[in-house]
Design a protein around this motif. Sequence first.
Motif, PDB file in Angstrom:
ATOM      1  N   HIS A 281     -14.157  32.525  77.459  1.00 46.23           N
ATOM      2  CA  HIS A 281     -14.959  32.570  76.805  1.00 46.23           C
ATOM      3  C   HIS A 281     -15.691  31.494  76.669  1.00 46.23           C
ATOM      4  O   HIS A 281     -15.416  30.767  75.685  1.00 46.23           O
ATOM      5  N   LYS A 282     -15.951  30.737  77.598  1.00 46.58           N
ATOM      6  CA  LYS A 282     -17.012  29.110  77.573  1.00 46.58           C
ATOM      7  C   LYS A 282     -17.654  29.641  76.798  1.00 46.58           C
ATOM      8  O   LYS A 282     -17.916  29.871  76.341  1.00 46.58           O
ATOM      9  N   ASP A 283     -16.834  27.541  75.890  1.00 46.24           N
ATOM     10  CA  ASP A 283     -17.883  27.122  74.911  1.00 46.24           C
ATOM     11  C   ASP A 283     -17.778  28.151  73.616  1.00 46.24           C
ATOM     12  O   ASP A 283     -18.286  27.705  72.261  1.00 46.24           O
ATOM     13  N   TYR A 284     -16.604  28.663  73.367  1.00 48.50           N
ATOM     14  CA  TYR A 284     -16.365  29.651  71.811  1.00 48.50           C
ATOM     15  C   TYR A 284     -15.411  28.422  70.898  1.00 48.50           C
ATOM     16  O   TYR A 284     -15.109  27.900  71.768  1.00 48.50           O
ATOM     17  N   GLN A 285     -16.527  28.053  70.055  1.00 47.80           N
ATOM     18  CA  GLN A 285     -15.874  26.640  69.165  1.00 47.80           C
ATOM     19  C   GLN A 285     -14.542  27.655  68.830  1.00 47.80           C
ATOM     20  O   GLN A 285     -14.108  26.491  68.472  1.00 47.80           O
ATOM     21  N   CYS A 286     -14.815  28.541  67.592  1.00 45.62           N
ATOM     22  CA  CYS A 286     -12.763  28.759  66.978  1.00 45.62           C
ATOM     23  C   CYS A 286     -11.846  28.937  68.180  1.00 45.62           C
ATOM     24  O   CYS A 286     -11.231  30.090  68.658  1.00 45.62           O
ATOM     25  N   ASP A 287     -11.485  28.668  69.330  1.00 42.88           N
ATOM     26  CA  ASP A 287     -10.733  27.652  70.294  1.00 42.88           C
ATOM     27  C   ASP A 287      -9.725  26.945  70.003  1.00 42.88           C
ATOM     28  O   ASP A 287      -9.097  27.432  71.111  1.00 42.88           O
ATOM     29  N   PHE A 288      -9.106  26.306  68.742  1.00 47.43           N
ATOM     30  CA  PHE A 288      -7.802  26.019  68.311  1.00 47.43           C
ATOM     31  C   PHE A 288      -6.959  26.322  66.938  1.00 47.43           C
ATOM     32  O   PHE A 288      -8.440  26.459  65.943  1.00 47.43           O
ATOM     33  N   THR A 289      -6.461  26.330  66.961  1.00 50.80           N
ATOM     34  CA  THR A 289      -5.897  27.362  65.677  1.00 50.80           C
ATOM     35  C   THR A 289      -5.984  25.727  64.607  1.00 50.80           C
ATOM     36  O   THR A 289      -6.491  26.509  63.402  1.00 50.80           O
ATOM     37  N   LYS A 290      -6.379  24.998  64.735  1.00 55.57           N
ATOM     38  CA  LYS A 290      -6.101  23.549  63.763  1.00 55.57           C
ATOM     39  C   LYS A 290      -7.772  23.825  63.267  1.00 55.57           C
ATOM     40  O   LYS A 290      -7.823  23.653  62.399  1.00 55.57           O
TER      41      LYS A 290
END
Length: 295
Positions: free
Chosen positions: A183-192
């Motif tokens: 999902h290139k460019d998806y924003q919610c991509d890190f738990t933090k």
Amino acid sequence: MKTKLSRRSALRQITGGAAALAAASSLSHRLRAADEAIGSKLKGRINHSVCKWCYGKIPLEEFCQAAKAMGLQSVELLEVKDFTTLRKYGLLCAMVSGVPGGITSGLNRIENHDKIVKFFEETTPIVADHGYPNIICFSGNRAGLGDEQGLENCAVGLKRIVPIAEKHKVTVCMELLNSKRNHKDYQCDFTKWGVELCQRVGSERFKLLYDIFHMQIMEGDVCDTIKENHQYLAHYHTGGVPGRNEIDETQELNYPRIMQTILDTGFKGFVAQEFIPKRPDAIASLKQGVGICDV
């Protein structure tokens, strides 16, 4: 006139009959084969679900029958239109889908908020009436938007949604997805980033859908991340890394260890299988995956 049956034609008839029997093999036969491989009785410590989209070629009616037969409690990522079929088989939808804009056009854009809020206004009461626990949402893609502005915009939208969720006792879950491969460019991509959003929203009715497959790709350190952030995690998805295939010895994650970590946090929600079966018998693969996670 009697004709002599040749050895070759006899074999052809025998093998043809065997092929016909194999083709006519029922769902119960397939489930029995899977049972023999991994055992048939679930322990009851994990609430098992499965994402229907991974089994797109199997009609929902047949799939619900299979899910119920193997002891699953839920078939998910379905919409309101599918609830009648789920009810027929005594199944829940542990994660309801259908939010406008899908993965790419989400809450990080103010212009998307009105239609997303309207969806929650209309859908949340129905989900609550059926006794289903969660509805999915997404951050959307960055498309040049900085992470801080994305957090701020998502929080603004979610603060309009959580009063609805709180009223009906349904949890809104934003899914963590990898932006590296799928999902290139998806924003919610890190738990933090997701945890920061939960803290800004400040409601027990907004949490994260922790997708183990996606977060292994983005950040690894799965078990410690779960232990450190479990209060913000309402739901889990599985998937084999690499390739989102079966979660067995063909991939790099130790799912029994991960499931035990989840249980050790006191988690009472659902774990959903979300791998794409690579083998011909998708139902047997699903049964195997459930068995691996049934610690």
